[in-house]
Design a protein around this motif. Sequence first.
Motif, PDB file in Angstrom:
ATOM      1  N   LEU A 119       0.832  -1.206   0.000  1.00 61.04           N
ATOM      2  CA  LEU A 119       0.000   0.000   0.000  1.00 61.04           C
ATOM      3  C   LEU A 119       0.864   1.252   0.000  1.00 61.04           C
ATOM      4  O   LEU A 119       0.671   2.161  -0.821  1.00 61.04           O
ATOM      5  N   PHE A 120       1.832   1.299   0.891  1.00 61.48           N
ATOM      6  CA  PHE A 120       2.720   2.459   1.006  1.00 61.48           C
ATOM      7  C   PHE A 120       3.549   2.643  -0.265  1.00 61.48           C
ATOM      8  O   PHE A 120       3.703   3.754  -0.761  1.00 61.48           O
ATOM      9  N   GLY A 121       4.052   1.548  -0.806  1.00 64.48           N
ATOM     10  CA  GLY A 121       4.818   1.618  -2.044  1.00 64.48           C
ATOM     11  C   GLY A 121       3.975   2.109  -3.209  1.00 64.48           C
ATOM     12  O   GLY A 121       4.428   2.911  -4.025  1.00 64.48           O
ATOM     13  N   GLY A 122       2.729   1.628  -3.288  1.00 59.91           N
ATOM     14  CA  GLY A 122       1.823   2.081  -4.335  1.00 59.91           C
ATOM     15  C   GLY A 122       1.523   3.562  -4.238  1.00 59.91           C
ATOM     16  O   GLY A 122       1.346   4.243  -5.254  1.00 59.91           O
ATOM     17  N   LEU A 123       1.473   4.070  -3.025  1.00 55.77           N
ATOM     18  CA  LEU A 123       1.282   5.508  -2.823  1.00 55.77           C
ATOM     19  C   LEU A 123       2.529   6.288  -3.218  1.00 55.77           C
ATOM     20  O   LEU A 123       2.455   7.298  -3.918  1.00 55.77           O
ATOM     21  N   LEU A 124       3.686   5.806  -2.775  1.00 56.18           N
ATOM     22  CA  LEU A 124       4.934   6.544  -3.019  1.00 56.18           C
ATOM     23  C   LEU A 124       5.339   6.563  -4.492  1.00 56.18           C
ATOM     24  O   LEU A 124       6.038   7.477  -4.918  1.00 56.18           O
ATOM     25  N   THR A 125       4.910   5.573  -5.264  1.00 56.43           N
ATOM     26  CA  THR A 125       5.242   5.585  -6.692  1.00 56.43           C
ATOM     27  C   THR A 125       4.603   6.773  -7.405  1.00 56.43           C
ATOM     28  O   THR A 125       5.014   7.120  -8.503  1.00 56.43           O
ATOM     29  N   GLN A 126       3.607   7.389  -6.757  1.00 58.76           N
ATOM     30  CA  GLN A 126       2.907   8.511  -7.360  1.00 58.76           C
ATOM     31  C   GLN A 126       3.267   9.844  -6.710  1.00 58.76           C
ATOM     32  O   GLN A 126       2.631  10.868  -6.999  1.00 58.76           O
ATOM     33  N   ALA A 127       4.233   9.846  -5.821  1.00 58.51           N
ATOM     34  CA  ALA A 127       4.635  11.082  -5.155  1.00 58.51           C
ATOM     35  C   ALA A 127       5.158  12.076  -6.187  1.00 58.51           C
ATOM     36  O   ALA A 127       5.739  11.706  -7.190  1.00 58.51           O
ATOM     37  N   GLY A 128       4.926  13.331  -5.913  1.00 56.80           N
ATOM     38  CA  GLY A 128       5.369  14.371  -6.828  1.00 56.80           C
ATOM     39  C   GLY A 128       4.227  14.861  -7.694  1.00 56.80           C
ATOM     40  O   GLY A 128       3.070  14.477  -7.513  1.00 56.80           O
TER      41      GLY A 128
END
Length: 118
Positions: free
Chosen positions: A19-28
Amino acid sequence: MDTLRLILLFVHILGFAALFGGLLTQAGPGPKRVNSLMRDGAGTAFVAGLALVGVLEAGDTSPDHAKVAVKLVVGLVILGLVMANVKKEQISQAVWGSILGLTVVNIAVAVFWSSAHV
């Protein structure tokens, strides 16, 4: 029973990592959406968490029910936000930030709330 508890804890952590990784892939900058990592991670973490509490209740150790309740409510909100937006082409920055913030809160509760097993 202890082996099952450890396996469920491992799967629970893997779910939150996805979940956290899926969120962080979209950071920015750029559009945000609920991706498969977020969907699968939220579901896995939630189901594994429920199973983990069940195993603890069935065993010799009683979990901290207040901590379980907080994690359950936060987890339900995360799962609800993810599932309500899974088919949308794009989600707002506010929804994305809410899911990210609640995920961090749930992880913080798990790590910093003193308890033996949950």
